[in-house]
Write a protein that holds these residues in place. Structure first.
Motif, PDB file in Angstrom:
ATOM      1  N   TYR A 167       0.835  -1.199   0.000  1.00 55.30           N
ATOM      2  CA  TYR A 167       0.000   0.000   0.000  1.00 55.30           C
ATOM      3  C   TYR A 167       0.868   1.247   0.000  1.00 55.30           C
ATOM      4  O   TYR A 167       2.014   1.224   0.442  1.00 55.30           O
ATOM      5  N   GLY A 168       0.320   2.333  -0.496  1.00 58.00           N
ATOM      6  CA  GLY A 168       1.013   3.613  -0.491  1.00 58.00           C
ATOM      7  C   GLY A 168       0.142   4.676   0.135  1.00 58.00           C
ATOM      8  O   GLY A 168      -1.084   4.529   0.207  1.00 58.00           O
ATOM      9  N   VAL A 169       0.758   5.743   0.614  1.00 59.34           N
ATOM     10  CA  VAL A 169       0.031   6.869   1.194  1.00 59.34           C
ATOM     11  C   VAL A 169       0.447   8.145   0.469  1.00 59.34           C
ATOM     12  O   VAL A 169       1.640   8.451   0.365  1.00 59.34           O
ATOM     13  N   ILE A 170      -0.506   8.887  -0.053  1.00 58.29           N
ATOM     14  CA  ILE A 170      -0.246  10.168  -0.703  1.00 58.29           C
ATOM     15  C   ILE A 170      -0.511  11.273   0.304  1.00 58.29           C
ATOM     16  O   ILE A 170      -1.603  11.353   0.882  1.00 58.29           O
ATOM     17  N   GLN A 171       0.485  12.141   0.517  1.00 61.57           N
ATOM     18  CA  GLN A 171       0.383  13.244   1.465  1.00 61.57           C
ATOM     19  C   GLN A 171       0.649  14.569   0.747  1.00 61.57           C
ATOM     20  O   GLN A 171       1.425  14.602  -0.210  1.00 61.57           O
ATOM     21  N   PRO A 172       0.029  15.650   1.190  1.00 63.41           N
ATOM     22  CA  PRO A 172       0.285  16.951   0.551  1.00 63.41           C
ATOM     23  C   PRO A 172       1.663  17.473   0.889  1.00 63.41           C
ATOM     24  O   PRO A 172       2.187  17.230   1.975  1.00 63.41           O
ATOM     25  N   ARG A 173       2.283  18.186  -0.041  1.00 65.40           N
ATOM     26  CA  ARG A 173       3.572  18.830   0.196  1.00 65.40           C
ATOM     27  C   ARG A 173       3.368  20.343   0.131  1.00 65.40           C
ATOM     28  O   ARG A 173       2.804  20.866  -0.817  1.00 65.40           O
ATOM     29  N   ARG A 174       3.835  21.025   1.154  1.00 65.28           N
ATOM     30  CA  ARG A 174       3.697  22.473   1.198  1.00 65.28           C
ATOM     31  C   ARG A 174       4.736  23.134   0.304  1.00 65.28           C
ATOM     32  O   ARG A 174       5.669  22.505  -0.191  1.00 65.28           O
ATOM     33  N   ASN A 175       4.601  24.454   0.112  1.00 65.03           N
ATOM     34  CA  ASN A 175       5.502  25.181  -0.780  1.00 65.03           C
ATOM     35  C   ASN A 175       6.956  25.139  -0.333  1.00 65.03           C
ATOM     36  O   ASN A 175       7.876  25.273  -1.129  1.00 65.03           O
ATOM     37  N   ASN A 176       7.162  24.937   0.989  1.00 65.95           N
ATOM     38  CA  ASN A 176       8.534  24.894   1.490  1.00 65.95           C
ATOM     39  C   ASN A 176       9.164  23.508   1.364  1.00 65.95           C
ATOM     40  O   ASN A 176      10.279  23.269   1.809  1.00 65.95           O
ATOM     41  N   GLY A 177       8.416  22.590   0.748  1.00 64.32           N
ATOM     42  CA  GLY A 177       8.972  21.252   0.522  1.00 64.32           C
ATOM     43  C   GLY A 177       8.720  20.289   1.643  1.00 64.32           C
ATOM     44  O   GLY A 177       9.053  19.118   1.547  1.00 64.32           O
ATOM     45  N   HIS A 178       8.132  20.763   2.756  1.00 63.23           N
ATOM     46  CA  HIS A 178       7.873  19.890   3.897  1.00 63.23           C
ATOM     47  C   HIS A 178       6.446  19.376   3.844  1.00 63.23           C
ATOM     48  O   HIS A 178       5.551  19.996   3.289  1.00 63.23           O
ATOM     49  N   THR A 179       6.264  18.233   4.496  1.00 63.23           N
ATOM     50  CA  THR A 179       4.915  17.736   4.691  1.00 63.23           C
ATOM     51  C   THR A 179       4.317  18.441   5.889  1.00 63.23           C
ATOM     52  O   THR A 179       4.968  19.231   6.556  1.00 63.23           O
ATOM     53  N   GLY A 180       3.059  18.133   6.185  1.00 60.54           N
ATOM     54  CA  GLY A 180       2.371  18.871   7.227  1.00 60.54           C
ATOM     55  C   GLY A 180       2.571  18.366   8.623  1.00 60.54           C
ATOM     56  O   GLY A 180       1.725  18.607   9.485  1.00 60.54           O
ATOM     57  N   HIS A 181       3.664  17.672   8.904  1.00 56.81           N
ATOM     58  CA  HIS A 181       3.902  17.174  10.252  1.00 56.81           C
ATOM     59  C   HIS A 181       4.432  18.288  11.144  1.00 56.81           C
ATOM     60  O   HIS A 181       5.047  19.244  10.696  1.00 56.81           O
ATOM     61  N   LYS A 182       4.221  18.129  12.404  1.00 55.89           N
ATOM     62  CA  LYS A 182       4.618  19.141  13.363  1.00 55.89           C
ATOM     63  C   LYS A 182       6.129  19.350  13.341  1.00 55.89           C
ATOM     64  O   LYS A 182       6.901  18.409  13.183  1.00 55.89           O
ATOM     65  N   ASN A 183       6.540  20.609  13.500  1.00 50.33           N
ATOM     66  CA  ASN A 183       7.955  20.982  13.562  1.00 50.33           C
ATOM     67  C   ASN A 183       8.712  20.624  12.287  1.00 50.33           C
ATOM     68  O   ASN A 183       9.920  20.451  12.279  1.00 50.33           O
ATOM     69  N   GLY A 184       7.958  20.468  11.188  1.00 50.43           N
ATOM     70  CA  GLY A 184       8.589  20.192   9.911  1.00 50.43           C
ATOM     71  C   GLY A 184       9.121  18.792   9.779  1.00 50.43           C
ATOM     72  O   GLY A 184       9.817  18.460   8.836  1.00 50.43           O
ATOM     73  N   LYS A 185       8.829  17.894  10.728  1.00 49.25           N
ATOM     74  CA  LYS A 185       9.339  16.528  10.687  1.00 49.25           C
ATOM     75  C   LYS A 185       8.376  15.644   9.910  1.00 49.25           C
ATOM     76  O   LYS A 185       7.177  15.815   9.959  1.00 49.25           O
ATOM     77  N   THR A 186       8.931  14.693   9.229  1.00 45.71           N
ATOM     78  CA  THR A 186       8.124  13.754   8.474  1.00 45.71           C
ATOM     79  C   THR A 186       7.986  12.463   9.260  1.00 45.71           C
ATOM     80  O   THR A 186       8.973  11.886   9.706  1.00 45.71           O
ATOM     81  N   ALA A 187       6.767  12.019   9.417  1.00 49.47           N
ATOM     82  CA  ALA A 187       6.540  10.800  10.201  1.00 49.47           C
ATOM     83  C   ALA A 187       7.101   9.598   9.476  1.00 49.47           C
ATOM     84  O   ALA A 187       7.182   9.555   8.260  1.00 49.47           O
TER      85      ALA A 187
END
Length: 213
Positions: free
Chosen positions: A181-201
């Motif tokens: 399985y795969g998970v598609i997540q949004p990427r913000r303009n700064n290149g980071h995903t929406g995880h807290k403190n800019g960290k990717t889970a």
């Protein structure tokens, strides 16, 4: 329990309504304590090239969980039989998972973050519908990726859209062509995903994460 029948390109006669009630009540008889509402959509495809043109789609709302099945054949009554059997199997699977959660401690193995996958459709050719033929609305309570995977396995689709409990953003979990399985997540303009403190889970063994551009 509320049972609602809808029809498209077909008249819902008393005989059809009685048959649907009989089959769905039998299929859900052992799960009445978790079943809140059942929606049934019966339709006939007008395209003569479609062999299995008599379609029965059933959606069961069970304590916040959506359990869905769809079957088609050349006979509407046969389609109702097939979809009722599939719903019964999915309800059994749902109940067994609930019991497992109560009796077992779930362990999730954390693995390294997978690289971003650029090829989301494999060797398939992208196809867009000529027009929007149906719109669906459904509740989207926050859930983990593991919970979203469980939902995917119950809705008879190859993808499932959900609200990620960790980020509060909309994600899509889907079946990959070559397994897993795969998970598609949004990427913000700064290149980071929406995880807290800019960290990717981290991803789990059940799903590979893909960031949508």
């Amino acid at each position: 329990m509320k049972l609602v029948i809808h029809g498209k390109n077909i008249e819902i006669t008393d005989a059809i309504r009685e048959y649907v009630h009989q089959k769905l009540e039998k299929a859900t008889s052992h799960y009445l304590n978790v079943t809140n509402e059942i929606d049934i959509h019966l339709s006939v495809a007008r395209n003569p090239r479609i062999e299995k043109n008599q379609i029965a789609e059933v959606t069961v709302y069970a304590n916040g969980t959506i359990i869905r099945a769809e079957e088609g054949s050349a006979s509407l009554y046969a389609s109702i039989d097939l979809v009722a059997n599939k719903i019964a199997r999915n309800l059994k699977k749902y109940k067994e998972k609930r019991l497992d959660k109560k009796t077992q401690t779930k362990t999730v193995e954390v693995v390294e973050q997978q690289p971003v996958t650029t090829d989301l459709i494999g060797d398939r050719s992208p196809e867009l519908p000529g027009e929007v033929v149906r719109t669906k609305y459904f509740a989207m309570p926050p859930m983990t990726i593991e919970e979203a995977l469980e939902q995917l396995q119950l809705v008879d689709h190859d993808f499932y859209m959900f609200c990620n409990a960790e980020t509060g953003e909309i994600n899509v979990i889907y079946e990959r062509n070559h397994g897993g399985y795969g998970v598609i997540q949004p990427r913000r303009n700064n290149g980071h995903t929406g995880h807290k403190n800019g960290k990717t889970a981290h991803s789990t063994p059940v799903a590979e994460k893909t960031q949508a551009k």
